[in-house]
Write an enzyme that holds these catalytic residues in place. Sequence first.
Site, PDB file in Angstrom:
ATOM      1  N   GLU A 212      36.847  45.928  49.376  1.00 49.48           N
ATOM      2  CA  GLU A 212      37.500  46.483  48.189  1.00 49.48           C
ATOM      3  C   GLU A 212      36.532  46.504  47.014  1.00 49.48           C
ATOM      4  OE1 GLU A 212      38.682  44.192  50.198  1.00 49.48           O
ATOM      5  OE2 GLU A 212      40.847  44.423  50.522  1.00 49.48           O
ATOM      6  N   ARG A 268      39.178  30.948  45.013  1.00 52.26           N
ATOM      7  CA  ARG A 268      40.394  30.762  44.205  1.00 52.26           C
ATOM      8  C   ARG A 268      40.259  29.606  43.222  1.00 52.26           C
ATOM      9  NH1 ARG A 268      40.956  29.988  49.600  1.00 52.26           N
ATOM     10  NH2 ARG A 268      41.515  27.939  50.396  1.00 52.26           N
ATOM     11  N   GLU A 353      46.915  30.489  49.713  1.00 57.55           N
ATOM     12  CA  GLU A 353      45.701  30.631  50.514  1.00 57.55           C
ATOM     13  C   GLU A 353      45.160  29.236  50.847  1.00 57.55           C
ATOM     14  OE1 GLU A 353      41.855  32.616  49.184  1.00 57.55           O
ATOM     15  OE2 GLU A 353      42.773  34.275  50.259  1.00 57.55           O
ATOM     16  N   HIS A 384      67.380  37.776  34.047  1.00 60.68           N
ATOM     17  CA  HIS A 384      68.213  38.966  34.237  1.00 60.68           C
ATOM     18  C   HIS A 384      67.924  39.637  35.572  1.00 60.68           C
ATOM     19  CE1 HIS A 384      69.830  38.823  30.155  1.00 60.68           C
ATOM     20  NE2 HIS A 384      68.672  38.261  29.878  1.00 60.68           N
TER      21      HIS A 384
HETATM   22  O1  LIG Z   1      34.757  36.888  46.080  1.00 60.38           O
HETATM   23  P1  LIG Z   1      34.790  37.609  47.386  1.00 60.38           P
HETATM   24  O2  LIG Z   1      33.766  37.097  48.344  1.00 60.38           O
HETATM   25  O3  LIG Z   1      34.666  39.089  47.184  1.00 60.38           O
HETATM   26  O4  LIG Z   1      36.179  37.329  48.065  1.00 60.38           O
HETATM   27  C1  LIG Z   1      37.367  37.739  47.460  1.00 60.38           C
HETATM   28  C2  LIG Z   1      38.542  37.022  48.039  1.00 60.38           C
HETATM   29  O5  LIG Z   1      38.673  37.288  49.412  1.00 60.38           O
HETATM   30  C3  LIG Z   1      39.120  36.136  50.102  1.00 60.38           C
HETATM   31  O6  LIG Z   1      38.089  35.678  50.892  1.00 60.38           O
HETATM   32  C4  LIG Z   1      40.329  36.409  50.950  1.00 60.38           C
HETATM   33  O7  LIG Z   1      40.206  37.593  51.657  1.00 60.38           O
HETATM   34  C5  LIG Z   1      39.472  35.145  49.011  1.00 60.38           C
HETATM   35  O8  LIG Z   1      39.401  33.837  49.431  1.00 60.38           O
HETATM   36  C6  LIG Z   1      38.497  35.509  47.957  1.00 60.38           C
HETATM   37  O9  LIG Z   1      38.864  35.003  46.697  1.00 60.38           O
END
Ligand SMILES: O=P(O)(O)OC[C@H]1O[C@](O)(CO)[C@@H](O)[C@@H]1O
Length: 547
Positions: A212, A268, A353, A384
């Site tokens: 992503e 996290r 997680e 609400h």
């Molecule tokens: O910081 P990165 O390596 O892009 O990972 C993003 C997130 O993806 C995860 O590995 C979970 O898919 C999380 O633990 C982490 O915070």
Amino acid sequence: MADITESPEWSALAEHQAVLAGRHLRELFADDPGRVGRMTVTAGDLRLDYSKHRVTAETLRLLVALAERAGLRGRIEAMFSGEHINVSEDRAVLHTALRLPPGEALTVDGQDVSADVHAVLDRMAEFAGRVRAGEWTGFTGKSITTVVNIGIGGSDLGPAMAYEALHDYADAGISCRFVSNIDPADIVGKLADLDPERTLFVVASKTFGTLETLTNAKVARRWLVERLGDDKAVSRHFVAVSTNAERVAEFGIDTANMFGFWDWVGGRYSFDGAIGLALMIAIGGEAFREMLAGFREIDEHFRAAPFEANMPVLMGLLGVWYTDFFGAQTRAVLPYSQRLARFPAYLQQLTMESNGKSVRADGAPVVAQTGEIFWGEPGTNGQHAFYQLLHQGTRLVPADFIGFAEPFEEPAVDGTAMHDLLTANLLAQTSALAFGKTAEEIAAEGTPAAVVPHKVMPGNRPTSTILVRKLTPKTLGSLVALYEHVVFVEGTIWGIDSFDQWGVELGKVMAMDLAPALTSDEPPGETPDPSTAALVRAYRELRGRRV
Ligand SMILES: O=P(O)(O)OC[C@H]1O[C@](O)(CO)[C@@H](O)[C@@H]1O
């Protein structure tokens, strides 16, 4: 290794629960006038009233005994001193080192961790200071007015939540946006009205291998280069936060503009380090350090306070109490602050997680239920929407209410400050949840007999109330550290590794395998399973592709 559920302490709690389950909070309060005083603890700027929980002094004694049985004291020391308690990844777990005061040494695996942390913090503060002062300019010489953080999970939720919480402290005219989802709607929408000459992208990824984030970062880079007409613009508009310098360089970001962290910081648990760069640019290095001081205050409390007066320990043990002895599935987190709108989402990653595991750290299956489901919305909106179920539903939903005494805004209507109305709602809800309203009380108001049962408020629904003077960088840091340690306490009792997340991997790999099947012109196959293969065909058909 014997499971904690086989311990005499666990059995004692089960027996105790059988007795306590039949008792109402009304009785517990009536029997014990000193209850509120004894069940209020403070930790730094946080005040917790846990008297509205279905516990007595005996429950607490038994829960503390369970914590002792689980070796919690030793585990806390093991974490703070850098032992490799993340066993499945053979790593130390040292987010607490991110907020060590300067000069307090900590050497782990032969490395001066404290010096490393402060070197990065100093670089971040220096860079943030230059951006804030308009000394770090974009490619065309203009100062930066918007920082776009591109990251996901821990590389998004922490800074996004904290920026929303602390945006009043953004005093340099720089705002932040956060792009995380691979849904193009996210980045396209966030870029739409931006001035490329005044935009700085922080690409935040611990691994720098996350689909992503890299995809969004490529879209952002193309957007920038197209508009500024020169590849060389990238070095003035892109910085990175990562543990992986090689991949950062491969992506085309100058590693001189990279801010590092270490494999002993879980994603996290990371926004109090370099992952907080966007936040630091907005609020400044000084406010960021105040936030770290808030984290540290709770770290010190967690490490030193006796369990009976230890806020994270008590809240963690209460989580275990309801999860394992009352069968509760979820915990609602209800901040009475619009600024904390993203706090429940942030906590979902932090807690779920971490503790959504069904094997223990030694690989054996867990016996107890683990992993509370965290969810919530800011008050009063939740009232609400879903509070009906909290008050009269069949499920037990323990809830954490979080309130602040001092508002940022002071409008008053008809002589009452809005903030006081907000707080009155918080207090009314916790009282109604605990004490309810009986059929007799409702009938006495002249309610028709047929309607009485519908109006009965059973009460006996447990809540914590956390009250804080004001939402500041410091108190936000304390709140986050509180929940980090709650996770640790629960994970320790359950005997699990709260610091890995293997469960997210399979889906990522399968998505990469499936992407070609969605886009290719080849006839779709039958993998990975008949249902999914049929959905691939349906998607291709709807997309106008060959089936
Ligand atoms: O910081 P990165 O390596 O892009 O990972 C993003 C997130 O993806 C995860 O590995 C979970 O898919 C999380 O633990 C982490 O915070």
